[in-house]
Design an enzyme around this catalytic site. Structure first.
Site, PDB file in Angstrom:
ATOM      1  CG  ASN A  70       9.964 -24.537 -22.903  1.00  0.00           C
ATOM      2  OD1 ASN A  70       8.884 -25.338 -22.970  1.00  0.00           O
ATOM      3  ND2 ASN A  70      11.396 -23.816 -23.404  1.00  0.00           N
ATOM      4  CD  GLU A  88      14.093 -14.622 -21.435  1.00  0.00           C
ATOM      5  OE1 GLU A  88      13.448 -16.421 -21.710  1.00  0.00           O
ATOM      6  OE2 GLU A  88      12.757 -13.965 -21.693  1.00  0.00           O
ATOM      7  CB  THR A  97      10.243 -15.274 -23.716  1.00  0.00           C
ATOM      8  OG1 THR A  97      11.087 -16.191 -23.463  1.00  0.00           O
ATOM      9  CG2 THR A  97      11.241 -13.697 -23.994  1.00  0.00           C
ATOM     10  CG  HIS A 147      17.919 -23.981 -19.731  1.00  0.00           C
ATOM     11  ND1 HIS A 147      17.522 -22.903 -19.495  1.00  0.00           N
ATOM     12  CD2 HIS A 147      19.861 -24.035 -19.685  1.00  0.00           C
ATOM     13  CE1 HIS A 147      18.486 -22.409 -18.989  1.00  0.00           C
ATOM     14  NE2 HIS A 147      19.320 -22.783 -19.126  1.00  0.00           N
ATOM     15  CB  SER A 204      15.172 -26.739 -25.378  1.00  0.00           C
ATOM     16  OG  SER A 204      14.875 -27.040 -23.950  1.00  0.00           O
ATOM     17  CG  HIS A 242      18.872 -19.408 -22.098  1.00  0.00           C
ATOM     18  ND1 HIS A 242      20.119 -19.796 -22.258  1.00  0.00           N
ATOM     19  CD2 HIS A 242      17.882 -19.883 -21.717  1.00  0.00           C
ATOM     20  CE1 HIS A 242      19.421 -21.195 -22.598  1.00  0.00           C
ATOM     21  NE2 HIS A 242      18.765 -21.333 -22.070  1.00  0.00           N
TER      22      HIS A 242
HETATM   23  S1  SF4 Z   1      10.789 -20.787 -26.592  1.00  0.00           S
HETATM   24 FE1  SF4 Z   1      10.727 -18.674 -27.643  1.00  0.00          FE
HETATM   25  S2  SF4 Z   1      11.679 -17.001 -26.672  1.00  0.00           S
HETATM   26 FE2  SF4 Z   1      12.751 -18.472 -26.164  1.00  0.00          FE
HETATM   27  S3  SF4 Z   1      14.166 -19.780 -27.624  1.00  0.00           S
HETATM   28 FE3  SF4 Z   1      12.114 -20.654 -28.466  1.00  0.00          FE
HETATM   29  S4  SF4 Z   1      10.886 -18.889 -30.064  1.00  0.00           S
HETATM   30 FE4  SF4 Z   1      12.382 -18.117 -28.922  1.00  0.00          FE
END
Ligand code: SF4
Length: 326
Positions: free
Chosen positions: A233, A135, A173, A50, A275, A83
């Site tokens: 996140n 996800e 996650t 993302h 990301s 995801h």
């Molecule tokens: S944020 Fe965590 S679950 Fe998502 S891609 Fe990165 S390591 Fe993997």
């Protein structure tokens, strides 16, 4: 003479760790290597990660992002995003005969494997996550039934599993660690027999970036998070700083920074979601410097060394992906 009581822009403090995690690195590399090996176009189901910049860079290299598999021509190469996808999507992609590369983060796959294993033992599930996030759709789609989504403590009071003896909890996650702990406690209180994962499902990258913001926030007057609006996140990092009492904004790029945010602020905390590439962080630093910041200091923090292997078919050959996004 300027009033010494009025703060002026001075220092940028860089959170550590910040930005790309191992799952994002791997997902981008899978698309780049697939393009290098098979030629453009390569189809990618959903945004590979993302982030607007990453998606645009990959589009320029020959990736085509789609949501529906019916938009992929027969015989094409298809990549699943980091995801993860449901069993139904996996099956449809196989039925349509695509060459498939799965860029699902191994830490998401770990949750899928746990769900499949416990479902065989007769477990029902409570999933803590955000409705509509890919996800969550992928993890819930590992089963045709028996997995119930809760987004907050109120949902826990409402959820109605068919039985309570064999009930397990799984989480997205990329949640807020603190929110997830509160919701998990509510699940435990209502369902004392619930089985919880041995290791929490929230990944190391989410945990580490939130921990860094917790240390950084009290030291700064403003927190800037680099991340796209769709990034779970990244949103959690901005919310966390705000919750800790520090004004905070999330920007997709330096162009979104507003000069008035920095008025009367001396120390600026800067972080990036898992990301968001470092190139965007650099551009944000340049812009804040142009507004008057004189120095940049990196916080002490955990050094992440995790690296995930590439899927078969993309790792043994020596394909150097041209101009890897970083
Ligand atoms: S944020 Fe965590 S679950 Fe998502 S891609 Fe990165 S390591 Fe993997």
């Amino acid at each position: 003479m300027s009033d010494p009581a009025i703060k002026t822009l001075d220092e940028i403090i860089l959170a550590e760790p910040r930005g790309f995690c191992a799952g994002v690195d791997r997902a981008i590399e899978i698309v780049e290597r697939a393009i290098a090996k098979f030629g453009a176009p390569i189809y990618v189901r959903h945004e590979i990660v993302h982030n607007t910049y990453v998606v645009n860079e990959l589009k320029a290299k020959g990736a085509i992002f789609i949501e529906e598999l019916s938009d992929v021509p027969p015989g094409a190469t298809l990549v699943f995003s980091a995801h993860g996808v449901s069993k139904a999507v996996q099956q449809e992609a196989r039925d349509r005969g695509f060459d498939i590369f799965d860029a699902t983060c191994p830490l998401v796959t770990k949750v899928h494997v746990e769900v499949a294993k416990l479902a065989k033992e007769g477990y029902e599930f409570i999933m803590i996550g955000h409705k509509g996030h890919p996800e969550v759709e992928g993890t819930m789609g590992q089963l045709s039934s028996g997995i119930h989504l809760v987004e907050d403590v109120e949902d826990v009071a409402r959820v109605q599993p068919a039985q309570v003896e064999k009930l397990a909890v799984v989480t997205q996650t990329t949640l807020s660690v603190d929110d997830a702990a509160e919701i998990s406690a509510a699940v435990r209180a209502r369902f004392p027999l619930v089985r919880e994962p041995k290791q929490q499902d929230i990944c190391y990258a989410t945990q580490n970036r939130q921990d860094a913001v917790k240390i950084m926030s009290p030291q700064v007057d403003l927190v800037i998070v680099v991340g796209s609006p769709t990034s779970s996140n990244s949103n959690r990092l901005r919310e966390l700083a705000q919750r800790l009492g520090t004004e905070s904004y999330m920007v997709d790029s330096a162009a979104e920074l507003r000069a008035e945010w920095f008025e009367g602020k001396s120390r600026i905390g800067l972080t990036a979601g898992a990301s968001a590439p470092e190139v965007l962080v650099r551009e944000v630093i340049d812009r804040i410097r142009a507004l008057g910041a004189v120095s940049v200091r990196k916080m002490d923090g955990i050094e992440e060394t995790i690296k995930f292997p590439l899927p078969k078919g993309l790792k043994l050959d020596d394909i150097a992906p041209p101009g890897h996004i970083s």
